[in-house]
Design a protein around this motif. Structure first.
Motif, short mmCIF file in Angstrom:
data_model
loop_
_atom_site.label_atom_id
_atom_site.label_comp_id
_atom_site.label_asym_id
_atom_site.label_seq_id
_atom_site.Cartn_x
_atom_site.Cartn_y
_atom_site.Cartn_z
N VAL A 286 -11.60 11.95 -1.26
CA VAL A 286 -11.94 10.62 -0.77
C VAL A 286 -10.66 9.81 -0.80
CG1 VAL A 286 -13.22 8.51 -1.26
CG2 VAL A 286 -14.29 10.72 -1.67
N VAL A 287 -10.35 9.12 0.29
CA VAL A 287 -9.23 8.19 0.31
C VAL A 287 -9.84 6.81 0.13
CG1 VAL A 287 -7.34 7.18 1.65
CG2 VAL A 287 -7.82 9.63 1.82
N ALA A 288 -9.35 6.08 -0.85
CA ALA A 288 -9.95 4.78 -1.15
C ALA A 288 -8.92 3.82 -1.71
CB ALA A 288 -11.07 4.96 -2.16
N THR A 289 -9.33 2.58 -1.77
CA THR A 289 -8.52 1.54 -2.37
C THR A 289 -9.40 0.73 -3.31
OG1 THR A 289 -6.98 -0.27 -1.94
CG2 THR A 289 -8.89 -0.10 -0.49
N LEU A 290 -8.76 0.18 -4.33
CA LEU A 290 -9.46 -0.65 -5.30
C LEU A 290 -9.05 -2.10 -5.05
CD1 LEU A 290 -8.74 1.56 -8.44
CD2 LEU A 290 -10.87 1.46 -7.15
N PRO A 291 -9.89 -2.87 -4.39
CA PRO A 291 -9.54 -4.27 -4.12
C PRO A 291 -9.21 -5.02 -5.40
CG PRO A 291 -11.45 -3.63 -2.84
CD PRO A 291 -11.18 -2.51 -3.81
N PHE B 154 6.28 -4.92 1.91
CA PHE B 154 4.98 -5.41 1.42
C PHE B 154 3.91 -5.15 2.47
CE2 PHE B 154 1.61 -8.50 1.05
CZ PHE B 154 1.26 -8.36 -0.28
N ASN B 155 2.77 -4.64 1.99
CA ASN B 155 1.64 -4.40 2.88
C ASN B 155 0.35 -4.61 2.11
OD1 ASN B 155 -0.49 -2.10 3.72
ND2 ASN B 155 0.53 -2.89 5.54
N CYS C 25 -1.47 0.97 -3.05
CA CYS C 25 -2.52 1.38 -4.00
C CYS C 25 -3.57 2.30 -3.37
CB CYS C 25 -3.21 0.15 -4.59
SG CYS C 25 -2.14 -0.85 -5.62
N VAL C 26 -3.47 2.54 -2.07
CA VAL C 26 -4.41 3.47 -1.43
C VAL C 26 -4.12 4.85 -1.98
CG1 VAL C 26 -5.19 4.46 0.75
CG2 VAL C 26 -4.50 2.06 0.66
N ASN C 27 -5.16 5.55 -2.39
CA ASN C 27 -4.95 6.82 -3.06
C ASN C 27 -6.06 7.81 -2.71
OD1 ASN C 27 -3.65 8.61 -4.73
ND2 ASN C 27 -3.62 7.24 -6.49
N LYS D 239 0.51 0.86 8.93
CA LYS D 239 1.79 0.18 9.15
C LYS D 239 2.67 0.23 7.91
CE LYS D 239 -0.04 -3.36 12.28
NZ LYS D 239 -0.30 -4.81 12.41
N ALA D 240 2.09 0.51 6.77
CA ALA D 240 2.82 0.46 5.50
C ALA D 240 3.78 1.62 5.36
CB ALA D 240 1.84 0.47 4.33
N ARG D 241 4.99 1.30 4.92
CA ARG D 241 5.97 2.36 4.65
C ARG D 241 5.78 2.93 3.25
NH1 ARG D 241 11.43 -0.36 7.06
NH2 ARG D 241 11.08 -1.76 5.31
N THR D 242 4.92 2.30 2.47
CA THR D 242 4.77 2.68 1.07
C THR D 242 3.60 3.62 0.80
OG1 THR D 242 3.53 0.65 0.70
CG2 THR D 242 5.88 0.60 0.18
#
Length: 151
Positions: free
Chosen positions: A36-41, A65-66, A93-95, A133-136
């Motif tokens: 699962v690819v997710a982010t924690l707001p 920054f993104n 932080c997307v993981n 768009k994020a380079r990170t």
């Protein structure tokens, strides 16, 4: 469980370092078997001062920054739900999360987690487009998020 575009609330979310706290969890991609690819707001504001905060993508290449900013009271789900406070989804932080581990830890809806709702298709597409768009972000995450969104 963990259908892309679904916003969950874990009571609590368990971090890799052993700590835990109640946390929103937005599933962005799932291969339905292993990952699962997710982010924690987050309500923590790391937005550089020179960027205007308006609902949507905040991307600044010079500072790497993104983030996707969710303004309070702006509906993000099909049912009209909105975050109660200023909320940030940070690209770095997307993981990826192992589906097996998530399923073992969060077994009972209403006890371990709540389903807040399904993001509107437009909101989900905007968030993913922003993160691409994020380079990170990690290459694996970029590759998975580049798969077309199924509607």
């Amino acid at each position: 469980m963990f259908e892309p575009g679904t916003l969950y609330y874990f009571k609590p979310f368990y971090f890799n370092d052993g700590s835990s706290k109640p946390k929103y969890f937005l599933a962005l991609y799932s291969d339905e078997t292993t990952v699962v690819v997710a982010t924690l707001p987050s309500s923590v504001d790391y937005v550089p001062d020179h960027l205007e905060k308006k609902h949507g993508c905040l991307n600044d290449l010079p500072s790497d920054f993104n983030a996707y900013y969710c303004a309070p009271e702006v509906a993000v789900t099909v049912g009209g739900w909105s975050f109660p406070t200023h909320t940030f989804l940070y690209g770095h932080c997307v993981n990826t999360f192992a589906l097996k581990d998530l399923a073992e830890t969060y077994q009972v809806e209403g006890v371990d987690y709540e389903i807040i709702g399904k993001l509107t298709t437009e909101e989900l597409k905007s968030i993913i487009k922003c993160f691409l768009k994020a380079r990170t972000i990690k290459n694996k995450v970029r590759r998975l998020l580049s798969n077309p969104i199924k509607e």
